[in-house]
Enzyme design. Structure first.
Site, mmCIF file in Angstrom:
data_model
loop_
_atom_site.group_PDB
_atom_site.id
_atom_site.type_symbol
_atom_site.label_atom_id
_atom_site.label_comp_id
_atom_site.label_asym_id
_atom_site.label_seq_id
_atom_site.Cartn_x
_atom_site.Cartn_y
_atom_site.Cartn_z
ATOM 1 N N LYS A 21 82.040 78.694 10.801
ATOM 2 C CA LYS A 21 82.583 79.253 12.038
ATOM 3 C C LYS A 21 84.071 79.528 11.890
ATOM 4 C CE LYS A 21 80.408 79.403 15.515
ATOM 5 N NZ LYS A 21 79.536 78.662 16.379
ATOM 6 N N CYS A 38 80.873 58.690 42.081
ATOM 7 C CA CYS A 38 80.598 58.551 43.501
ATOM 8 C C CYS A 38 79.535 57.465 43.636
ATOM 9 C CB CYS A 38 80.078 59.886 44.042
ATOM 10 S SG CYS A 38 79.260 59.742 45.629
ATOM 11 N N ASP A 97 76.989 87.567 16.783
ATOM 12 C CA ASP A 97 77.030 86.777 18.014
ATOM 13 C C ASP A 97 76.160 87.437 19.082
ATOM 14 O OD1 ASP A 97 77.676 84.836 19.771
ATOM 15 O OD2 ASP A 97 79.677 85.571 20.219
ATOM 16 N N CYS A 118 84.666 60.358 46.881
ATOM 17 C CA CYS A 118 83.908 61.512 46.399
ATOM 18 C C CYS A 118 84.405 62.760 47.125
ATOM 19 C CB CYS A 118 82.425 61.303 46.656
ATOM 20 S SG CYS A 118 81.432 62.770 46.347
ATOM 21 N N GLU A 139 76.595 86.216 4.751
ATOM 22 C CA GLU A 139 76.348 87.322 5.694
ATOM 23 C C GLU A 139 77.128 87.094 6.977
ATOM 24 O OE1 GLU A 139 72.271 86.430 6.845
ATOM 25 O OE2 GLU A 139 71.666 86.702 4.772
ATOM 26 N N CYS A 163 81.094 63.892 49.466
ATOM 27 C CA CYS A 163 80.548 63.114 50.581
ATOM 28 C C CYS A 163 81.544 62.095 51.136
ATOM 29 C CB CYS A 163 79.243 62.439 50.184
ATOM 30 S SG CYS A 163 79.455 61.050 49.073
ATOM 31 N N TYR A 186 67.441 89.488 9.842
ATOM 32 C CA TYR A 186 67.975 88.714 8.722
ATOM 33 C C TYR A 186 67.010 87.725 8.107
ATOM 34 C CZ TYR A 186 68.949 85.758 12.776
ATOM 35 O OH TYR A 186 68.843 85.054 13.949
ATOM 36 N N LYS A 188 77.733 86.385 10.767
ATOM 37 C CA LYS A 188 76.955 85.701 11.801
ATOM 38 C C LYS A 188 77.124 86.510 13.078
ATOM 39 C CE LYS A 188 76.235 81.175 13.893
ATOM 40 N NZ LYS A 188 76.089 81.710 15.227
ATOM 41 N N CYS A 223 74.356 61.402 48.318
ATOM 42 C CA CYS A 223 75.495 62.322 48.170
ATOM 43 C C CYS A 223 74.945 63.736 47.947
ATOM 44 C CB CYS A 223 76.363 61.920 46.983
ATOM 45 S SG CYS A 223 77.567 63.171 46.552
#
Ligand code: IVH
Length: 663
Positions: free
Chosen positions: A310, A422, A118, A404, A114, A407, A223, A116, A428
């Site tokens: 898929k 970091c 989405d 970082c 069947e 920060c 389904y 699929k 942070c």
């Protein structure tokens, strides 16, 4: 008009409308214009308003949408909703068949194939033939009650022919054409566009105002029959036939017991994926015999008797125009490619995931490169490869951060790790904001209305510094925020209040202990039953648990022995957040279901003891007094909470009265 005439007219209008619904939605061959249809509906509504005694819950007039809701209730599913395992390509498809043969013995088995769809999973529950509830999948065990919205969906029967008690699963979607129209209108109104039909369907179904959902051309294709009290359905084919017969829009299945034929069918299907009026992202292959399905069983989340084949990911060429470094809640600084916008699988892609430093180095990705990106379904787009033949000569490899980006603290990459982190774990702002976001998210305590934007805003305004601060927010503070009106502020406070009573496992997952996800959180809560017990556990005790390895044990131990974390937990406790699994059976009493606030010093119990007594009887203890409080239990030197209770008329009780209630 005579009453009997009105009744007859109402009934003939209903039949006529249902007939045209069927022509439009099931047969795709409308016989009247939209305008004519609307006129029939208006006539019906007018008559039903004049003769309310003839109004029934299955009347098509009920599809215009009722009053807006303030929130969605939760619905526990009849049984957990499974997902599907993905297979990509011919080899994986063969492996799927092989696994079945290994378990059941090699014979030809009949499969359905069947599309699929989405969209998003929806569960419809009919009682005595009437549509009673519709729920989203949620976490598979508990979903959201979207009945009012689903009732507006024209291809979902409000009543089926047989008076069945039946639970059905399907996919809610918006047709591709309607999606384009929704976005056209949104563009004209300068509103944000939906990225794809799936997002549009999800957004529409989660509208609190059913009148908006009613306008979005939502539809449902069914389904699966999850449960049918009066029927003994022996195969998926029988399920689908029942659904077709009951006038549902049902997934179109073909059947075969020839694996080679099925494989060929799947391989050739890619070409046909655009032939549908809705998005599809693959095919679903199901072994149809119910007994065999049961024999095969399921893994944690997916049945062994079905698989989602898929379609290969769609690719596109574009240019990397920058690399952005974002700080996650664990301090990981991860790169994202900023791309020249390009359309892939129907949506515009502007960013792609780059994972980490090694990924960039191995693929030798440089700012300015032309690259191939790939997008498979919902998966975040990835850069597949660089088109070196198109590289301009003067491009340099990108710089990797040594500080970082938020920060400015040192950023380091530990020898055994792939990520740059970091080092400023406790203060942070990026890490704190992400932790706050995680705490309130679905993976955490699921606090409605507290998404990234609101969390970041509250943090930036200095209203919250850590997760526990959420429980001390006051309405006035919220009202001073942008886009926060009386109603939304109250909803948010209610949602925060509500989150105090989640399962221990949810709380543990919400805390964001490094390496501890939802599964580990469940194991911990089952093993220890309370945060207090867990906090006492040594690394050795933790390692003894199944599925808790050395690294995770260390992480848990370190987390709970960190002063700052302990302070936050204490603050959460003071706010009334539930910190233990409720394993003991509830002692039914006048306290069951009631919400208490405790204030002042009690003489016979500590507050924690009083709280335990209340909770053991199925009551709740909250930190602040509101109209929803049933009792304020007050001791010596009770202050503002007692005053507030008296002011808004919440019953106040002394310790002696409390002891009476306990009995
Ligand atoms: S069967 C145990 N059939 O795909 C049975 N699912 O990726 C599970 N879906 O959560 C579902 N079309 O929301 C089934 N024809 C179809 C489907 C379908 C779309 C969705 C469904 C599921 C997801 C899994």
């Amino acid at each position: 008009m005579l009453k009997s005439e009105a009744q007859a007219k109402i009934s003939s209008l209903r039949e006529l409308i249902s007939y045209h619904d069927q022509k439009y939605y099931l047969e795709d061959s409308p016989e009247i214009t939209d305008r004519e249809y609307d006129l029939l509906m208006q006539e019906l509504i007018a008559l039903e308003t004049e003769y309310p005694e003839f109004l029934t819950e299955d009347s098509p007039s009920q599809r215009v949408g009722g009053e807006p809701l303030s929130k969605f209730n939760q619905v526990k599913h009849y049984k957990p909703l499974l997902s599907l395992g993905n297979v990509f390509g011919e080899d994986e498809l063969r492996q799927f068949f092989q696994r079945i043969d290994n378990q059941l013995g090699s014979r030809p088995y009949e499969f359905s194939i069947e599309p699929k769809i989405d969209g998003l999973s929806i569960v419809l529950t009919y009682k005595d033939g009437y549509l009673k509830t519709a729920a989203t999948r949620g976490n598979g065990e508990v979903g959201e009650d979207v009945t009012e919205n689903v009732k507006t969906i024209r291809n979902v029967p409000l009543r089926i022919k047989e008076p069945l008690n039946i639970i059905i699963r399907g996919e809610a979607y918006i047709p591709k054409k309607s999606f384009e129209k929704i976005n056209r209108v949104r563009a004209e109104n300068q509103e944000d566009l939906f990225a794809n039909p799936r997002n549009a369907a999800a957004g529409s179904l989660r509208q609190l105002d059913p009148k908006i959902a009613a306008k979005r051309d939502l539809r449902i294709i069914v389904y699966e029959v999850i449960h049918a009290e009066e029927k003994d359905l022996k195969s998926h084919k029988e399920e689908l036939n029942l659904l077709i017969n009951e006038n549902f829009e049902t997934v179109s299945a073909v059947y075969s017991d020839d694996k080679e034929e099925i494989i060929e069918y799947c391989m050739n299907y890619y070409e046909k994926r655009h032939d549908f009026h809705y998005e599809i992202d693959g095919l679903v292959i199901k072994l149809i015999d119910k007994n065999l399905q049961e024999e095969l069983g399921a893994t944690a989340k997916t049945p062994r008797w079905a698989a989602a084949y898929k379609f290969p990911a769609e690719q596109a060429e574009t240019k990397v125009i920058g690399i952005e470094w974002n700080v996650g809640r664990s301090g990981a600084i991860t790169p994202t490619a900023v791309l020249e916008p390009v359309k892939v699988s129907g949506s515009v892609v502007r960013r792609a995931i780059l994972h980490n430093e090694d990924y960039i180095t191995e693929k030798d990705i440089r700012i300015g490169d032309r690259v191939i990106i790939e997008k498979a379904g919902e998966i975040i787009p990835a850069v597949v490869r660089v088109l070196f033949e198109k590289r301009e000569t003067d491009l340099l490899p990108p710089d990797f951060p040594d500080a970082c980006p938020v920060c400015g603290s040192d950023a380091v990459r530990l020898p055994e790790e792939a990520v740059i982190r970091c080092t400023n774990t406790l203060s942070c702002p990026a890490q704190i904001k992400r932790s706050l976001e995680h705490f309130a998210s679905k993976a955490g305590l699921d606090i409605k209305g507290l998404g990234r934007q609101v969390v970041f805003q509250l943090y930036d305004q200095g209203l919250i510094k850590d997760i526990a601060d959420l429980y001390y927010l006051e309405k006035d503070q919220l009202l001073s925020q942008e886009r926060m009106a009386e109603k939304s502020a109250q909803n948010l406070l209610d949602a925060i209040e509500d989150s105090k009573n989640r399962n221990l496992s949810q709380l543990l997952a919400a805390l964001g202990i490094p390496l501890v996800g939802q599964k580990a959180a469940k194991i911990l809560s089952k093993a220890f039953g309370s945060i207090d017990q867990l906090m006492k556990a040594s690394e050795e005790e933790l390692i003894l648990l199944d599925d808790i390895g050395e690294k995770m044990a260390r992480s848990i131990y370190t987390f709970f022995n960190e002063d700052h974390n302990r302070e936050i937990i204490e603050k959460l406790r003071q706010a009334g957040v539930t910190m233990k699994e409720d394993l003991s059976p509830i002692i039914e009493s006048d306290i069951t279901g009631k919400t208490f606030v405790i204030t002042g010093t009690l003489s016979s119990y500590t507050r924690t003891e009083a709280q335990a007594l209340i909770e053991a009887r199925g009551g709740k203890v909250s930190g602040s007094v509101s109209k929803k409080t049933d009792y304020v239990l007050y001791g010596d030197e009770a202050g503002s909470k007692l005053e507030k209770a008296q002011k808004i008329g919440v019953p106040i009780i002394t310790e002696t009265e409390f002891i009476d209630l306990l009995k």
